[in-house]
Structures are given as C-alpha cells and as structure tokens.
Design an enzyme around this catalytic site. Sequence first.
Site, short mmCIF file in Angstrom:
data_model
loop_
_atom_site.label_atom_id
_atom_site.label_comp_id
_atom_site.label_asym_id
_atom_site.label_seq_id
_atom_site.Cartn_x
_atom_site.Cartn_y
_atom_site.Cartn_z
N ARG A 33 0.79 -1.32 0.18
CA ARG A 33 0.01 -0.13 0.10
C ARG A 33 0.89 1.18 0.14
O ARG A 33 0.60 2.22 -0.67
CB ARG A 33 -0.93 -0.21 1.01
CG ARG A 33 -2.00 -1.04 1.15
CD ARG A 33 -2.74 -1.00 2.46
NE ARG A 33 -1.91 -1.57 3.47
CZ ARG A 33 -2.02 -2.30 4.28
NH1 ARG A 33 -3.13 -2.84 4.73
NH2 ARG A 33 -1.20 -2.45 5.62
N SER B 196 -7.55 -4.63 6.70
CA SER B 196 -8.76 -5.42 7.63
C SER B 196 -8.74 -4.53 9.07
O SER B 196 -10.02 -4.52 9.43
CB SER B 196 -8.01 -6.55 7.75
OG SER B 196 -8.36 -7.41 6.63
#
Length: 164
Positions: free
Chosen positions: A93, A131
Amino acid sequence: MNEMKTAIYPGSFDPVTLGHLDIIRRASVMFDRLIVAVMHNQNKQPMFSVRERMDFLRRTTEGLPNIEITSFGGLLADYAKQQGACAVVKGLRAVSDFEYEFQMALANRKLNPELDTVFLMTSAEYMYLSSSVVKDIAVHGGSVAGFVPDGIIQDIVRRTGKDG
C-alpha cells in the site's frame, strides 16, 4: 515442457477487503495457480476464525478458476516448497509496508532459494484500506460497504452486532 507456475498469496484476511480481491484478481492472471493462504498467527486475535475467513475468500473469488483457498501455520518458505510454489505475492500500500515485506522476502529467499517474492502495488483507491481499518469502522457502527465485498457485509454486521 512448460512447467505450471504456482504462487502463494498469504495473509490474515480478517476480513478479506476489496484491496485483497484486487491483488488476487491481478495475481491470478500472472500465475497458472494462485494459492490464497489464510495464515494462523498466534500473535493476532482475529475477529473471524480461519474457517470463516476461508469461507469469505471462497465466496468472493468464485469466478476465478485458478484460485485455491487454504490455510497454513509455520514457515511460509516451507509451505511454498510443499506446494511447489515459485513465488509469494504481496500487496504493497505504501512505503511503510515495503520495509517489513522486503525483510520477509529476504528471509524467505534465504530459507528457500527457489522462492521469489512478487510485490504488487495496490490500486490507488485501496491505498488506505486494511482489515484493521475495516474492523475499526465495523465495531464503531460505521458502514463497511465499499471496503469489503458486498457478499460478506452481513457477516461482519452480525459479528459486531452493529448495523452500520
């Protein structure tokens, strides 16, 4: 003779996000066989059991023919060898992900010299997504729509008891 190329995409997938699915779809066209492996991690307290996470992954990757959903514990380098995998797929990311993942890639390569790590940059719309972010939103009653596949939203709502 052309050998079948197998890769492993390991993770906790607690729960699977749209960012994970983006990486799964993209990696599935790069390899003949992609094993999506839910890791048993004693250091984390998951919201969902390994079985539930595997079920979420099965439900959300149904249309991809070369995907296998499994779980494992122990060393990834050993598991990759058992599965005949030539690569580990990791999504990145941000720069902050890279340092840790680079360290893990070097350790895995030392343990299994046949194993390479393929880093896939996340698509821009998922750069912030994890998550942990999803769980934080869910436990505080926020909507996780647009963060996780539609097919698992109700599972998350049921688990948290919050209707976001």
